[in-house]
Enzyme design. Structure first.
Site, mmCIF file in Angstrom:
data_model
loop_
_atom_site.group_PDB
_atom_site.id
_atom_site.type_symbol
_atom_site.label_atom_id
_atom_site.label_comp_id
_atom_site.label_asym_id
_atom_site.label_seq_id
_atom_site.Cartn_x
_atom_site.Cartn_y
_atom_site.Cartn_z
ATOM 1 N N LYS A 139 0.633 -1.214 -0.021
ATOM 2 C CA LYS A 139 0.100 0.118 -0.019
ATOM 3 C C LYS A 139 0.982 1.085 0.048
ATOM 4 O O LYS A 139 1.933 1.366 0.675
ATOM 5 C CB LYS A 139 -0.754 -0.097 1.275
ATOM 6 C CG LYS A 139 -1.904 1.118 1.309
ATOM 7 C CD LYS A 139 -2.774 0.836 2.758
ATOM 8 C CE LYS A 139 -3.767 2.043 2.665
ATOM 9 N NZ LYS A 139 -4.751 1.705 3.886
ATOM 10 N N SER A 146 -9.614 1.246 2.584
ATOM 11 C CA SER A 146 -8.613 2.290 1.975
ATOM 12 C C SER A 146 -7.684 1.402 1.136
ATOM 13 O O SER A 146 -7.226 1.945 0.095
ATOM 14 C CB SER A 146 -8.110 3.299 2.634
ATOM 15 O OG SER A 146 -7.318 2.515 3.760
ATOM 16 N N SER A 206 -9.710 -1.255 6.567
ATOM 17 C CA SER A 206 -9.177 -0.971 5.173
ATOM 18 C C SER A 206 -8.514 -2.157 4.737
ATOM 19 O O SER A 206 -8.205 -2.151 3.466
ATOM 20 C CB SER A 206 -7.996 -0.043 5.462
ATOM 21 O OG SER A 206 -8.749 1.132 5.207
#
Ligand code: GLN
Length: 469
Positions: free
Chosen positions: A72, A147, A171
């Site tokens: 990420k 996310s 997330s």
């Protein structure tokens, strides 16, 4: 496709010469080239030549030798910029590595790219990114989840073997469910947060996405453990997760959180989650009902505590030490900074922040009681299926509701695994959530592994992948 295989299969193939790691890396880049731009999956990609050079210099005996991964874009990496999906950090290159990255690198894994996300972790869709809205590989007109949407999609699209996400309030869990892969939110402190751009420090966790529980176990074994750079990382010994996977399933008591099947839950998700319970029962587990009437209150407390912490964490981006100016914060981020600052201001602190902390204590006690009656709790991951692009971003409250079943787990610091459990009538994947007691990741992985051995939902890949490459 080579990247359909599990990590242990690839490693065995590398060892006996039946699989060439160069071809695996090439395949990952081909998938990146075919899909990343269309779907806004990745923010930055490492040069292929650089990755192949790195591979050529590696010791072949390393535990993750030549296994490609995606991070990420909230993890700092000196090799490539870290934006956290905000233009404010557009050209930021860190002088040091996040611990999770360093550990993977030391183990011989190869970083290929940094995945798209909601900027600063604010969101559940990857729409709040300054680098384009992330699209769902199973239906590009719908959101990918968030996310950590980019890293999840990168696994689904075979751009890597595994990916690392970050889960504050769901997330990792949300995009795992919406991309037909597994995601593990670890116990708070299980994996070092050093070098992870902070969202809400008391709930941020670092965890893996993969196609199988076995892969999650392999990766967790590498990244877990105490880190002198993160005072909140735990000295709890790291079990042999790979071994836990292969032990026969214990007759576990599975608590069904009946309170979480109320209004607002998509009826097919409800049915699917209960069917998941029946499969566990057929595997020898015992089902029991547990009382957890806390989803709404947990969501409210989370959306006081998380913005409060982010308003404090983001204060460091004052345009003095880091590039861009504060007007580069998106609307969603500004909203959270304002709510958090308000909650923490004198006069409102007791009414909001302190009250939310009290709720957090009550939640810890409520789960403690529930775990007296069972080993693992089964609940839906999300009340809804992935909405059409643009729907959530224009309705911030609906965006928050997507976290309904996730935030209580975040507030108590327990681990949770999301496992692919079937498909909705609209063709999109569903995942369920299994919550364990603190540091019981091995139990969750063992259970997920046994379920995967009995079912084949996780084998269905996005149709666009079958067409191309
Ligand atoms: N959707 C949640 C939020 O916006 C969770 C985000 C996260 O876990 N990083 O706070």
């Amino acid at each position: 496709m080579l990247l359909d295989r599990q990590i242990t299969e690839l490693l065995a193939g590398y060892r006996d010469g039946s699989i060439d790691p160069v071809l695996v890396i090439e395949e990952a880049y081909a998938n990146i080239k075919a899909h990343s731009q269309n779907l806004n999956t990745l923010i930055s990609v490492v040069d292929k030549e650089k990755a192949l050079k790195e591979l050529s210099l590696l010791d072949k005996n390393l535990p993750l030798y030549g296994i490609p991964y995606v991070l990420k874009d909230s993890y700092v990496t000196p090799e490539i910029r870290t934006t956290c999906a905000s233009k404010l950090l557009d050209d930021y290159v860190s002088p040091y590595s996040a611990t999770v990255h360093q550990k993977l690198k030391n183990a011989g894994a190869i970083l290929l790219a940094k995945g798209n996300q909601d900027a600063w972790g604010h969101g559940a869709s990857t729409e709040n990114s300054d680098y384009g809205m992330g699209k769902n590989p199973y239906d590009p007109e719908r959101v990918v989840g968030g996310s950590s949407g980019g890293p999840a999609a990168a696994v689904a699209l075979r751009m890597c073997s595994f990916a690392i996400g970050e889960d504050t309030g769901g997330s990792i869990r949300n995009p795992a469910a919406w991309n037909n892969i597994l995601g593990l939110r670890v116990t708070y402190g299980r994996v070092s947060r050093y070098g992870c751009v902070a969202y809400a420090s008391s709930m941020d966790t670092v965890g893996p996405f993969a196609k199988s529980a076995e892969d999650l176990a392999v990766v967790l074994g590498i990244i877990a453990g105490l880190d002198k750079y993160d005072a909140t990382s735990s000295p709890e010994p790291v079990p042999d997760y790979a071994k836990a996977i292969s032990t026969p399933l214990k007759k576990l008591k599975i608590g069904i959180a009946d309170d979480m099947f109320g209004p607002g839950l998509d009826s097919e998700i409800a049915k699917n989650t209960r069917a998941f319970g029946s499969v566990l029962e057929s595997m020898g587990c015992q089902l029991t009902s547990v009382s957890l009437p806390i989803a709404e209150v947990a969501l409210a407390a989370y959306y006081i505590i998380a913005p409060s912490e982010t308003s404090s964490n983001l204060a460091r981006y004052d345009a003095v030490r880091y590039g861009g100016t504060r007007d580069l914060f998106s609307q969603e981020t500004m909203r959270r900074i304002m709510i958090g600052s308000y909650d923490l201001s004198s006069g409102y602190y007791d009414a909001y922040y302190r009250k939310a902390l009290k709720i957090r204590t009550i939640l810890i006690e409520t789960f403690k009681q529930a775990f007296k009656q069972c080993d693992v709790i089964l609940m839906p991951e999300n009340p809804i299926m992935p909405p059409k692009l643009g729907d959530l971003i224009s309705d911030p409250l609906a965006n928050m509701l997507a976290d309904l079943y996730n935030t209580s787990v975040s507030l108590i610091g327990s681990p949770a695994i999301v496992v692919p459990s079937g498909f909705h009538a609209n063709g999109l994947p569903i995942g369920v959530q299994l919550v364990g007691q603190k540091f019981e990741e091995a139990t969750l992985l063992n259970l997920a592994h046994a379920y995967q051995a009995k079912t084949s939902w996780h084998l269905t890949k996005p149709a666009i992948l079958e067409k191309k490459v």
